[in-house]
Design a protein around this motif. Structure first.
Motif, PDB file in Angstrom:
ATOM      1  N   SER A 574       0.850  -1.194   0.000  1.00 23.23           N
ATOM      2  CA  SER A 574       0.000   0.000   0.000  1.00 23.23           C
ATOM      3  C   SER A 574       0.878   1.233   0.000  1.00 23.23           C
ATOM      4  CB  SER A 574      -0.914   0.010   1.236  1.00 23.23           C
ATOM      5  OG  SER A 574      -1.695   1.188   1.279  1.00 23.23           O
ATOM      6  N   ASN A 588      -3.444  -6.564  -2.971  1.00 22.52           N
ATOM      7  CA  ASN A 588      -3.270  -7.719  -2.087  1.00 22.52           C
ATOM      8  C   ASN A 588      -3.525  -8.991  -2.901  1.00 22.52           C
ATOM      9  OD1 ASN A 588      -3.073  -9.524   0.027  1.00 22.52           O
ATOM     10  ND2 ASN A 588      -5.075  -9.029   0.902  1.00 22.52           N
ATOM     11  N   VAL A 608      -7.013  -8.174  -4.586  1.00 19.77           N
ATOM     12  CA  VAL A 608      -7.770  -6.976  -4.229  1.00 19.77           C
ATOM     13  C   VAL A 608      -6.955  -5.755  -4.650  1.00 19.77           C
ATOM     14  CG1 VAL A 608      -8.857  -5.652  -2.389  1.00 19.77           C
ATOM     15  CG2 VAL A 608      -8.799  -8.147  -2.246  1.00 19.77           C
ATOM     16  N   THR A 610      -6.936  -1.492  -4.335  1.00 23.41           N
ATOM     17  CA  THR A 610      -7.501  -0.445  -3.481  1.00 23.41           C
ATOM     18  C   THR A 610      -7.100   0.928  -3.993  1.00 23.41           C
ATOM     19  OG1 THR A 610      -7.385  -1.896  -1.546  1.00 23.41           O
ATOM     20  CG2 THR A 610      -7.613   0.454  -1.122  1.00 23.41           C
ATOM     21  N   PHE A 622     -12.713   5.307   0.011  1.00 27.28           N
ATOM     22  CA  PHE A 622     -11.968   4.196  -0.567  1.00 27.28           C
ATOM     23  C   PHE A 622     -12.863   3.438  -1.543  1.00 27.28           C
ATOM     24  CE2 PHE A 622      -9.921   4.951   3.486  1.00 27.28           C
ATOM     25  CZ  PHE A 622      -8.572   4.848   3.184  1.00 27.28           C
ATOM     26  N   THR A 623     -12.219   2.841  -2.528  1.00 31.61           N
ATOM     27  CA  THR A 623     -12.904   1.925  -3.438  1.00 31.61           C
ATOM     28  C   THR A 623     -12.011   0.710  -3.646  1.00 31.61           C
ATOM     29  OG1 THR A 623     -14.034   3.739  -4.573  1.00 31.61           O
ATOM     30  CG2 THR A 623     -13.941   1.611  -5.701  1.00 31.61           C
ATOM     31  N   ASN A 624     -12.549  -0.461  -3.329  1.00 29.40           N
ATOM     32  CA  ASN A 624     -11.817  -1.717  -3.527  1.00 29.40           C
ATOM     33  C   ASN A 624     -12.480  -2.513  -4.653  1.00 29.40           C
ATOM     34  OD1 ASN A 624     -10.448  -0.912  -1.304  1.00 29.40           O
ATOM     35  ND2 ASN A 624     -11.137  -2.552   0.046  1.00 29.40           N
ATOM     36  N   TYR A 625     -11.658  -3.156  -5.422  1.00 31.03           N
ATOM     37  CA  TYR A 625     -12.182  -4.164  -6.344  1.00 31.03           C
ATOM     38  C   TYR A 625     -11.487  -5.481  -6.028  1.00 31.03           C
ATOM     39  CZ  TYR A 625     -13.004  -7.145 -10.317  1.00 31.03           C
ATOM     40  OH  TYR A 625     -13.352  -8.220 -11.077  1.00 31.03           O
ATOM     41  N   SER A 626     -12.288  -6.539  -5.848  1.00 32.13           N
ATOM     42  CA  SER A 626     -11.700  -7.847  -5.529  1.00 32.13           C
ATOM     43  C   SER A 626     -12.267  -8.914  -6.462  1.00 32.13           C
ATOM     44  CB  SER A 626     -11.965  -8.223  -4.067  1.00 32.13           C
ATOM     45  OG  SER A 626     -13.340  -8.456  -3.858  1.00 32.13           O
ATOM     46  N   SER A 692     -19.735   1.093   4.480  1.00 38.57           N
ATOM     47  CA  SER A 692     -19.315   0.482   3.226  1.00 38.57           C
ATOM     48  C   SER A 692     -20.469  -0.359   2.679  1.00 38.57           C
ATOM     49  CB  SER A 692     -18.070  -0.393   3.431  1.00 38.57           C
ATOM     50  OG  SER A 692     -18.373  -1.504   4.261  1.00 38.57           O
ATOM     51  N   ASP A 694     -20.683  -3.798  -0.044  1.00 38.56           N
ATOM     52  CA  ASP A 694     -20.124  -4.753  -0.998  1.00 38.56           C
ATOM     53  C   ASP A 694     -21.145  -4.971  -2.116  1.00 38.56           C
ATOM     54  OD1 ASP A 694     -18.466  -4.864   1.187  1.00 38.56           O
ATOM     55  OD2 ASP A 694     -18.140  -7.025   1.087  1.00 38.56           O
TER      56      ASP A 694
END
Length: 891
Positions: A574, A588, A608, A610, A622-626, A692, A694
């Protein structure tokens, strides 16, 4: 060389060396001998016959202390300005009135060195054979004793290390190899006596004993003997003279001197426990003034501006049987005075900030009772306002004009002629309040420097700072910067007064230099070994983790662990300032196999990505894509019971039975975080809000949405006490037409990170045979009281409560259907949160931080009062008492 030899070498140098032939005349010409400082000597020559008295010899003597000196004799010769004759060179110094004046001056110079306890100067005549007179001047000195050993005996309540710290604060340290200063010794006695009195020993006495020791002249051993006497405890405390405010309210204002009733003494708590919670029954005379100020402040907060506390009266009630405790009655005289209402309120002395803006900060309303707390809070807000503009020397104070005070310059008018007061006060005395502002000069930042950051680079620290060199010295921006640095966790928590040094720039009238004193914490964690935990069972682990990679502020984690229940492999990175902008970026990569005892094994792998950016001061988005591939294997046979599957049609989909045991989850997780928590390891203040959702379904074969909201609060309400609270709500549901949720995405509680006394993933809806199926909504509450024991050790009293409710499900027909009964599959509605469904756990936890491993370790002892229907991971009823070991923190 020995001191005596040292002395005569110095004296010989003083008398001036001469050629051997000149100093050693023939035996027939030897002059009479004389004794100086106990040693025999003789002149090398005699002055001309008929000459006046001459200064023959000058010598510093130490006969009173065995002819040995602590200080080099040459040092004393430096202060002696009288000159001696040099017979070997035929140089003779006359002894006259001027010589006697120099001798007197020598006396003062030697005495002012503070090296000596005693000093006297003798002058003796030596008669030469030719009738001339030589004066022998001896400076007789006795040096002061020199400290070699210092110790403190007689009390275990005051540690030597604490005494040393107190002496340093008072600039009263008895340094070794220094001369004894009687005034300093008396000062040390007083400081140690006060320390004993702070511990409640009001009748304590401290004396000193001086013993000479071997190893040299005047070397001594000082022992301070501490006689504690009985410890004074308050059995009864009474305020005398108070009418408007009762004793109970006033007693609550006292911090150090509180009464301890006889019933409390009946319960003999351990001393360590009393010291932990604060043994408030001890009388502390040295801190009474602080308590008195708190009582006066309470009165002033309620309008009693003339309130005063007198000298307390201490009456002895009795001594304990062992004479170690003396119970007393404390009577505190109070003069309340009248209660004042505000007549008028104004602000004066302000030129930078307008009066119309300043006055509302104090919330003083004419006609209402005066309250000094509003003045203090208003002054704090005004200080913040001025601080943002660089006026960091701003101060202010209230100026009072009491209407009931006679004006000595004006004769009092008769009552019939007095003008009526337009302000309604209902007969209460009135005071006019004027805030006198002292704004000071506006200051600018000259330099911002950092010391102690041996690993972290300056630019990593500087990007958290909100002070700009050359800009206005904004004190609020400095506080904000300190909080941001503490949140990083790279350094030990900065304290404003100690670690932030603000000094005026030399030779500048309105500039300051800001220096931050940092102390690096170990943010690199290299772990290898084996152990056991509830989650992983027996495991072996090798991992490297850092939150400050190469001092750049980047996070890197590389870990591998394999155990009887879990195998985990991950690589994460990160960057908090991507492209040198305040944007977070990271990734990750992971692979994990987890075996849930008695349920199934979950195998997952994926990645993942971020991205995050700031919204405001402490807020980030924040925006995560997994992307994750999950397999469910080794399913417990009980889950595959045909009757169970018939009654729970969704269960087959949930366990991925008939789907190849695999699901692909592709999801986007936007989240919002507001975080003002002061530090990550042992927080004491601040709050953190997280929300958040999902959103799964962008690819893959699993579709659902899972919103989550969480709030965390920390409140410091004592020097060693911090209250922590968390509330969390989660919900998960499939999109319309989607397959049943896989069981690993359903919601569960239990374990050291949610409800501490229960096994992991055991609090959730169950099937009829006790299997945990998970739910679609969860509610969790945690409350902790953190007590600082010493340094990195905390004792935590906790209470956890949570529940998980099922979502809508298809209900198949029962195993036996009577004639005429329905065999249709029905939809069973989901459950709702109810008070009776909470599962609770309470107890104590010892949490200690190990800097080497950079992680808190936890020993948890829990009692589970509401545990009905919960089975542990061995399918046994959950025990009432549970002890477990864990790492990290619950929230």
């Amino acid at each position: 060389m020995p001191s005596r030899v040292r002395f005569f070498a110095a004296a010989t140098l003083w008398l001036a060396a001469a050629p051997l032939s000149a100093q050693t005349p023939a035996p027939a010409e030897l002059l009479p001998a004389l004794t100086v400082c106990g040693q025999e000597t003789r002149p090398a020559a005699q002055p001309p016959a008929g000459s006046g008295p001459v200064v023959l010899i000058i010598a510093p003597c130490f006969e009173a202390q065995g002819n040995a000196s602590v200080i080099e004799p040459q040092t004393y010769l430096y202060y002696i300005q009288l000159k001696a004759s040099a017979p070997s060179r035929g140089t003779w110094v006359p002894y006259d009135d001027a010589s006697e004046k120099v001798i007197l001056e020598d006396f003062h110079r030697l005495w002012n060195t503070n090296f000596l306890d005693n000093l006297w100067i003798d002058t003796q005549d030596y008669k030469f054979p030719n009738g001339a007179i030589g004066k022998v001047v001896t400076y007789n000195m006795e040096e002061r004793q020199r400290v070699k050993i210092v110790d403190y005996v007689g009390s275990k309540k005051v540690e030597t290390s604490k005494i040393d710290e107190k002496l340093k604060e008072a600039n009263a340290v008895l340094r070794l190899d220094t001369f004894i200063d009687p005034a300093l010794v008396r000062k040390v006695e007083g400081i140690v006596r006060d320390m004993l009195r702070e511990k409640g020993f009001q009748f304590a006495n401290v004396t000193h004993e001086i013993k000479e020791i071997e190893g040299g002249p005047k070397l001594v051993h000082i022992t301070f003997n501490m006689d504690e006497g009985p410890k004074v405890k308050i059995r009864k405390l009474e305020f005398v003279g108070n009418k408007a405010i009762g004793d109970g309210a006033l007693k609550r204002q006292l911090k150090e001197n509180k009464e301890r009733g006889a019933f409390q003494d009946f319960i003999h708590f351990p001393m360590w426990f009393l010291s932990l919670i604060g043994d408030k029954g001890t009388y502390q005379e040295t801190k009474f003034d602080e308590d008195a100020e708190k009582v006066v402040a309470y009165y002033r907060d309620h309008g009693y501006l003339r309130a005063n506390i007198g000298v307390p009266e201490l009456n002895v009630i009795e001594d304990s049987d062992d004479k170690k405790t003396r119970w007393v009655e404390l009577k505190i005289p109070v003069t309340e005075g009248p209660r004042y209402k505000v007549g008028s309120f104004d602000v004066a002395g302000n030129t930078v900030v307008k009066t119309d803006y300043l006055k509302p900060l104090f919330k003083m309303v004419p006609g209402e009772y005066y309250g000094e707390k509003r003045i203090r809070k208003g002054l704090e807000k005004a200080r913040e306002v001025y601080g943002t503009g660089g006026y960091f020397e701003f101060t202010g104070f209230p100026d009072y004009k009491f209407h009931d005070d006679p004006n000595p310059n004006e004769p009092e008018a008769p009552d019939a002629l007095k003008a009526p007061d337009a302000r309604p006060t209902n007969g209460a005395p009135v005071v006019d309040v004027t805030m006198r502002m002292q704004e000071g000069a506006q200051f600018f930042v000259n330099r911002v420097t950092f010391v102690g950051n041996t690993t972290t680079r300056d630019n990593v620290i500087r990007r958290e700072m909100r002070l700009v060199e050359g800009g206005v010295f904004n004190t609020e921006a400095l506080k904000y910067s300190v909080k941001r640095l503490n949140q990083l966790g790279y350094f030990k928590a900065l304290e404003g007064g100690k670690d932030v040094d603000v000094q005026k720039t030399p030779n500048e009238t309105n500039k300051v230099d800001v220096k931050l004193k940092l102390e690096e914490q170990n943010r690199n964690q290299l772990t290898f070994g084996a152990g056991v935990s509830e989650f992983e069972g027996f495991f072996g682990q090798l991992s490297f983790q850092t939150a400050n990679f190469m001092g750049r502020g980047e996070s890197l984690t590389l870990s591998m662990s394999a155990g009887s229940r879990a195998q985990n492999y991950s690589l994460a990175f990160s960057e908090p300032f991507l492209f040198d902008r305040n944007i977070t970026g990271g990734f990750n990569l992971f692979k994990a196999d987890v075996r849930y005892i008695g349920q199934f094994t979950q195998k997952s792998s994926g990645a993942v990505a971020t991205m995050g950016f700031p919204l405001s001061g402490f807020s980030r988005m924040f925006t995560n894509y997994s992307y994750e591939r999950v397999r469910v294997t080794e399913i417990n046979e009980l889950y595959q019971d045909p009757q169970l599957l018939a009654r729970n049609p969704f269960l087959s989909d949930s366990l991925l039975i008939g789907q190849g045991g695999e699901r692909i989850i592709s999801k986007v997780v936007p989240s919002y975080v507001y975080n003002t928590v002061d530090q990550p390891i042992f927080p004491t203040s601040g709050k953190r809000f997280t929300s958040s959702i999902d959103l799964a379904g962008l690819g893959g074969n699993t579709n659902f949405y899972k919103p989550m909201v969480e709030g965390v609060w920390y409140l410091k309400h004592g020097s060693r006490l911090t209250l922590g609270m968390r509330g969390q709500l989660e919900y998960i549901h499939t999109f319309s037409g989607a397959k049943e949720l896989p069981i690993f995405e359903k919601l569960f509680l239990g374990g050291e990170y949610s409800i501490r006394g229960f096994d992991i993933r055991t609090v959730a809806p169950q099937a009829s045979n006790g299997l945990v199926l998970g739910g679609n909504k969860s509610l969790l509450f945690n409350i902790e009281e953190q007590i600082t024991i010493a340094g990195p050790v905390r004792l935590i009293a906790f209470y956890d409560a949570g529940q998980v409710q099922p979502g809508p499900s298809l209900q198949g027909p029962p195993a036996f259907v009577s004639d005429g009964g329905s065999i249709a599959t029905t939809v069973k509605p989901g459950g709702s949160f109810t008070l009776k469904d909470f599962k609770t756990s309470t107890g104590l936890e010892v949490r200690f931080f190990m800097p080497v491993l950079n992680v808190p370790f936890r020993l948890i002892f829990a009692y589970n009062p509401q545990r009905e229907g919960v089975l542990d991971n061995q399918f046994q009823r959950q025990k009432a008492f549970q002890f477990r070991f864990a790492v990290g923190s619950t929230f």
